[in-house]
Design an enzyme around this catalytic site. Structure first.
Site, short mmCIF file in Angstrom:
data_model
loop_
_atom_site.label_atom_id
_atom_site.label_comp_id
_atom_site.label_asym_id
_atom_site.label_seq_id
_atom_site.Cartn_x
_atom_site.Cartn_y
_atom_site.Cartn_z
N ASP A 141 0.84 -1.20 0.00
CA ASP A 141 0.00 0.00 0.00
C ASP A 141 0.88 1.25 0.00
O ASP A 141 1.58 1.52 0.97
CB ASP A 141 -0.91 -0.01 1.23
CG ASP A 141 -2.05 0.98 1.12
OD1 ASP A 141 -1.98 1.87 0.25
OD2 ASP A 141 -3.01 0.87 1.89
N ASP A 142 0.83 2.00 -1.09
CA ASP A 142 1.58 3.26 -1.22
C ASP A 142 3.10 3.05 -1.32
O ASP A 142 3.87 3.94 -0.97
CB ASP A 142 1.30 4.24 -0.06
CG ASP A 142 -0.15 4.71 -0.01
OD1 ASP A 142 -0.95 4.26 -0.85
OD2 ASP A 142 -0.47 5.54 0.87
N CYS A 166 -5.99 4.29 -3.52
CA CYS A 166 -6.31 2.93 -3.04
C CYS A 166 -7.54 2.25 -3.61
O CYS A 166 -7.44 1.18 -4.22
CB CYS A 166 -6.50 2.97 -1.53
SG CYS A 166 -4.97 3.16 -0.63
N ARG A 176 -7.66 -1.06 -6.15
CA ARG A 176 -8.00 -2.41 -5.67
C ARG A 176 -9.16 -3.01 -6.47
O ARG A 176 -9.17 -4.19 -6.80
CB ARG A 176 -8.37 -2.35 -4.19
CG ARG A 176 -7.15 -2.25 -3.32
CD ARG A 176 -7.37 -1.45 -2.05
NE ARG A 176 -6.10 -0.84 -1.71
CZ ARG A 176 -5.16 -1.46 -0.99
NH1 ARG A 176 -5.39 -2.65 -0.49
NH2 ARG A 176 -4.00 -0.89 -0.79
N LYS A 196 -5.61 -5.30 4.05
CA LYS A 196 -6.59 -4.22 3.95
C LYS A 196 -7.56 -4.48 2.80
O LYS A 196 -7.14 -4.84 1.71
CB LYS A 196 -5.82 -2.91 3.72
CG LYS A 196 -6.63 -1.77 3.14
CD LYS A 196 -5.81 -0.50 3.11
CE LYS A 196 -6.21 0.39 1.97
NZ LYS A 196 -5.45 1.64 1.94
N HIS A 200 -10.84 -2.31 1.80
CA HIS A 200 -11.07 -0.99 1.20
C HIS A 200 -11.92 -1.01 -0.07
O HIS A 200 -11.75 -0.17 -0.96
CB HIS A 200 -9.72 -0.27 0.92
CG HIS A 200 -9.84 1.21 1.12
ND1 HIS A 200 -8.80 2.09 0.93
CD2 HIS A 200 -10.91 1.96 1.51
CE1 HIS A 200 -9.21 3.31 1.18
NE2 HIS A 200 -10.49 3.26 1.53
N SER A 234 -8.40 1.82 5.24
CA SER A 234 -7.04 2.26 5.54
C SER A 234 -6.81 2.43 7.05
O SER A 234 -7.74 2.73 7.80
CB SER A 234 -6.74 3.59 4.85
OG SER A 234 -6.84 3.42 3.47
N HIS A 283 1.47 2.29 4.20
CA HIS A 283 0.52 3.40 4.27
C HIS A 283 0.64 4.01 5.68
O HIS A 283 0.79 3.27 6.64
CB HIS A 283 -0.89 2.85 4.04
CG HIS A 283 -1.96 3.88 3.86
ND1 HIS A 283 -2.37 4.70 4.89
CD2 HIS A 283 -2.71 4.22 2.79
CE1 HIS A 283 -3.32 5.51 4.44
NE2 HIS A 283 -3.55 5.23 3.17
N ASP A 306 -0.40 -0.62 -4.82
CA ASP A 306 -1.69 -0.09 -5.29
C ASP A 306 -1.59 1.29 -5.93
O ASP A 306 -2.47 1.70 -6.67
CB ASP A 306 -2.71 -0.07 -4.14
CG ASP A 306 -2.36 0.96 -3.06
OD1 ASP A 306 -1.17 1.29 -2.89
OD2 ASP A 306 -3.29 1.42 -2.37
N ASN A 307 -0.54 2.03 -5.61
CA ASN A 307 -0.32 3.36 -6.21
C ASN A 307 1.06 3.82 -5.77
O ASN A 307 1.73 3.13 -4.98
CB ASN A 307 -1.41 4.37 -5.79
CG ASN A 307 -1.69 4.41 -4.30
OD1 ASN A 307 -2.76 4.00 -3.86
ND2 ASN A 307 -0.73 4.86 -3.51
N LYS A 323 1.65 9.29 -5.32
CA LYS A 323 0.25 8.93 -5.08
C LYS A 323 -0.70 10.09 -5.35
O LYS A 323 -0.42 11.23 -4.97
CB LYS A 323 0.10 8.50 -3.61
CG LYS A 323 -1.33 8.24 -3.16
CD LYS A 323 -1.36 7.77 -1.72
CE LYS A 323 -2.78 7.57 -1.23
NZ LYS A 323 -2.85 7.02 0.14
MG MG Z 1 -2.66 3.14 -1.37
#
Ligand code: MG
Length: 454
Positions: A33-34, A73, A77, A129, A131, A154, A228, A280-281, A301
């Site tokens: 994540d991130d 996010c 996803r 996660k 989301h 998150s 994240h 994810d980004n 991001k």
């Molecule tokens: Mg993210």
């Protein structure tokens, strides 16, 4: 005849269930994540040690041009699990992601990788996660997962009343700052979730799932909570990296990947399991030291500059995938057709935006050339065709209230100018019109889904 003899011998030696199971590969998707393009050793980070991911890359196929389908996010996803641009299922919009008070979620009619593989007899589990919605129809168990362990959204959502602004980006975030719950199969098992040991506990769950389901086939979707913000790491990792708590969290994530791979090796599953690692980004740059790095790519991001959507991408399946580095363009939306292809599952009868990566992964062949579309929310901001990328609108990830509209579009050559520094639109009107044509054709075929991020 020889093949038949081999097959019969195999039946006698190791038994029918094992032979049949071996014919159907397992699939594991590990989703950071991130995590930025420049945050792993194998992508050039000089400060974060990632020996397990580096090994995965050296034994597998590392992508230089791998994209997440969105710059934040939730849409990212949704796209990974459905193989579809978020605009098609309404999982994008002005609010950008789902929040604790959002009413929408991934529509039940969408077919996820988990649903398609479960229909083919796969054991399915989500760890990490989610989301993609907390209401009936959108939750993990409603979307094809037999089991789920992790956070509904998150780790910076559900902030405690009175929590000082900026706490999530702190190098020492308060452990009781967020009230987000840890759920097992939809039931709260801990609230607030103890974030320090989340990566460790996700890993233990993953190892257990693989061992329990080793007779296969299985699908494990493992979208990690970190890196994240707020950033936490286990005592074994805290304070150990050169890159502060962000580096600690990524190094623990790397350890986790190593545990998963080690388990696959020990259980003799490595050659029959496709493992894909990505993010994810891009990195959340406004978080400063807690924000990671996009390496030589621009922005992070939230933006449609390369740093927002081009992410690490590593495919691993020893003995099946020839080790190497590929410069071919691929994205998270390719994972659904790829996984379903391995399982010989039927593709959902809907518009898909991904393509089966099997020719590239298993035969080192070129994929068909295809344009790539960069959306921010429900707006198309940019398009890439070959090495060329045109921006129709630009907006930094966070902090710029309105997009800059470019008429004519900005044009960059991502081969000669990967950092998107030199606009060469004036020199290449022919390229620009070719990209505009691709956008026109794409937009004519897009039916926006009912907006879910309200
Ligand atoms: Mg993210």
């Amino acid at each position: 005849m020889n093949q038949l003899r081999t097959f019969i011998t195999a039946l006698l030696v190791i038994g029918l269930p094992h032979v049949l199971a071996a014919a159907t590969p397992n699939v594991i998707i590990i989703f950071a994540d991130d995590l930025g393009y420049g945050d792993l050793g194998c992508y050039g980070s000089p400060v974060i040690r990632t020996p397990n991911l580096d090994r995965m890359a050296s034994e597998g196929l590392r992508f230089t041009d791998f994209y997440s389908a969105a710059e934040v996010c939730t849409p990212s996803r949704a796209a990974l699990l459905t193989g579809r641009l978020p605009i098609r299922n309404g999982m994008c919009g002005d609010r950008r992601v789902l929040f604790a008070n959002s009413e929408g979620g991934l529509p039940p009619a969408e077919v996820t990788i988990a649903e398609a593989l479960r229909a083919k007899g796969y054991a399915t589990m989500h760890i990490g996660k989610w989301h993609l919605g907390i209401h009936e129809g959108s939750r993990p168990l409603d979307q094809g997962f037999e089991h789920s362990f992790g956070l509904p959204y998150s780790n910076d959502m559900d902030a405690r009343l009175g929590l000082p602004k900026g706490s999530s980006g702190s190098p020492n975030p308060p452990a009781d700052g967020w009230n987000v719950a840890l759920l097992r199969d939809g039931e709260v098992v801990e609230q607030p979730a103890v974030q320090t040991t989340l990566t460790k506990r996700y890993t233990e769950e993953a190892v257990k799932f693989i061992r329990d389901k080793k007779n296969g086939p299985f699908f494990l979707y493992m979208p990690h909570t970190f890196p994240h913000v707020p950033m936490f790491a286990s005592p074994a990792f805290k304070g150990k990296s050169r890159a502060g708590i962000y580096g600690d969290a990524v190094e623990e994530l790397d350890w986790s990947v190593g545990q998963v791979m080690e388990t696959l090796r020990k259980e003799d599953l490595a050659e029959n399991t496709l493992v894909f690692f990505t993010s994810d980004n891009g990195p959340w740059l406004i978080m400063g030291d807690q924000g990671g790095s996009a390496g030589l790519l621009k922005d992070g991001k939230g933006s449609t500059w390369e740093g927002g959507m081009r992410v690490p991408g590593i495919a691993w399946m020893p003995g099946r995938i020839r080790p190497g580095v590929t410069q071919q363009l691929a994205s998270t939306m390719d994972l659904l057709p790829t996984a379903l292809g391995l399982a010989q599952a039927e593709l959902p009868k809907t518009t898909l935006d991904g393509t089966d990566l099997a020719p590239l992964l298993f035969e080192s062949k070129s994929l068909p050339s295809r344009p790539y579309f960069y959306y921010r929310g429900d707006q198309l901001f940019a398009c890439r065709v070959g090495e060329w990328k045109a921006h129709f609108k630009t907006q930094t990830g966070y902090g710029q209230p309105k997009a800059d509209v470019h008429e004519p579009a900005l044009l960059y050559h991502l081969g000669r100018d990967p950092s998107e520094k030199r606009d060469v639109a004036a020199d290449h009107p022919d390229v620009l019109s070719k990209i505009q044509q691709a956008v026109k054709e794409h937009q004519a075929g897009v039916v926006p889904g009912v907006p879910q991020l309200k």
